[in-house]
Design a protein around this motif. Structure first.
Motif, short mmCIF file in Angstrom:
data_model
loop_
_atom_site.label_atom_id
_atom_site.label_comp_id
_atom_site.label_asym_id
_atom_site.label_seq_id
_atom_site.Cartn_x
_atom_site.Cartn_y
_atom_site.Cartn_z
N ALA A 72 21.37 120.43 -11.04
CA ALA A 72 20.35 119.88 -12.05
C ALA A 72 19.02 119.25 -11.10
O ALA A 72 18.07 119.43 -11.24
CB ALA A 72 20.93 118.67 -12.77
N GLN A 73 19.62 118.56 -9.90
CA GLN A 73 18.53 118.26 -9.03
C GLN A 73 17.84 119.30 -8.39
O GLN A 73 16.68 119.11 -8.25
CB GLN A 73 19.21 117.37 -7.77
CG GLN A 73 19.81 116.06 -8.49
CD GLN A 73 20.49 115.51 -7.40
OE1 GLN A 73 20.93 116.06 -6.20
NE2 GLN A 73 20.96 114.24 -7.70
N ASP A 74 18.36 120.36 -8.22
CA ASP A 74 17.79 121.58 -7.77
C ASP A 74 16.87 122.21 -8.87
O ASP A 74 15.58 122.54 -8.40
CB ASP A 74 18.64 122.84 -7.39
CG ASP A 74 19.58 122.47 -6.06
OD1 ASP A 74 19.13 121.50 -5.32
OD2 ASP A 74 20.64 123.18 -5.76
N LEU A 75 17.27 122.18 -9.91
CA LEU A 75 16.35 122.67 -11.16
C LEU A 75 15.35 121.84 -11.33
O LEU A 75 14.12 122.41 -11.61
CB LEU A 75 17.33 122.88 -12.52
CG LEU A 75 18.33 124.09 -12.25
CD1 LEU A 75 19.20 124.07 -13.61
CD2 LEU A 75 17.47 125.43 -12.09
N ALA A 76 15.58 120.70 -11.29
CA ALA A 76 14.52 119.67 -11.59
C ALA A 76 13.18 119.79 -10.57
O ALA A 76 12.06 119.76 -10.71
CB ALA A 76 14.94 118.25 -11.69
N LEU A 77 13.83 119.95 -9.32
CA LEU A 77 12.78 120.28 -8.21
C LEU A 77 11.93 121.52 -8.41
O LEU A 77 10.76 121.59 -8.07
CB LEU A 77 13.58 120.23 -6.93
CG LEU A 77 12.68 120.40 -5.63
CD1 LEU A 77 11.72 119.27 -5.36
CD2 LEU A 77 13.50 120.40 -4.35
N PHE A 78 12.88 122.54 -8.50
CA PHE A 78 12.31 123.79 -9.05
C PHE A 78 11.02 123.76 -10.22
O PHE A 78 9.98 124.13 -9.99
CB PHE A 78 13.20 124.82 -9.44
CG PHE A 78 12.81 126.24 -9.76
CD1 PHE A 78 12.21 127.25 -8.95
CD2 PHE A 78 12.74 126.32 -11.08
CE1 PHE A 78 11.88 128.50 -9.39
CE2 PHE A 78 12.16 127.68 -11.68
CZ PHE A 78 11.57 128.69 -10.71
N GLY A 126 10.33 112.46 -12.88
CA GLY A 126 9.00 112.70 -12.69
C GLY A 126 8.66 114.18 -13.04
O GLY A 126 7.60 114.60 -12.39
N ILE A 127 9.21 114.94 -13.59
CA ILE A 127 8.85 116.25 -14.01
C ILE A 127 7.62 116.47 -14.64
O ILE A 127 6.77 117.13 -14.48
CB ILE A 127 9.90 116.83 -14.83
CG1 ILE A 127 11.55 116.98 -14.13
CG2 ILE A 127 9.69 118.13 -15.52
CD1 ILE A 127 11.29 117.91 -12.73
#
Length: 132
Positions: A72-78, A126-127
């Motif tokens: 989920a952290q990787d997807l949020a960053l992406f 922050g998205i």
């Protein structure tokens, strides 16, 4: 367009080794390419703003497909880097680990190690600041 990431199936599990982050990222990028063919006058940024990302958190119905909090952290960053228009999850009722880590999917918990509300916190980190 809201892309819902779940139940990719055997072909994708084999192709991606059930890597949900890669499957989701490729789905977004391929959708952007398809939309670019339709909306020639829009920039890449404008098209990414038209795309939403909704993964099924925790263990999916296809139990080889799992979205962990690290995923989920990787997807949020992406999503933030691509400036996606929407980030959500399926479903908020699963955003806890009251049932523990299990080998089956549940509508009431994620079946993966997490704290209650952890996926919500990750996806709200922050998205949407990109949309101002």
């Amino acid at each position: 367009i809201n892309l819902m990431y779940m139940d990719f199936g055997g072909y994708f599990d084999t192709l991606y080794n059930a890597n949900m982050v890669s499957m989701c990222e490729d789905a977004v990028n391929n959708t952007e390419k398809q939309l670019k063919n339709i909306y020639h006058n829009k920039s890449d940024n404008q098209i990414f703003l038209m795309i939403g990302m909704t993964p099924m958190i925790g263990m999916n119905d296809d139990t080889t497909e799992i979205v962990t909090t690290a995923n989920a952290q990787d997807l949020a960053l992406f999503a933030s880097k691509k400036n996606l228009g929407r980030v959500s999850m399926w479903s908020v009722t699963r955003d806890n680990n009251i049932g523990g880590t299990t080998s089956y999917v549940s509508p009431s918990f994620s079946s993966v190690p997490q704290t209650t509300g952890e996926f919500t916190t990750i996806f709200n980190s922050g998205i949407y600041s990109n949309l101002q």
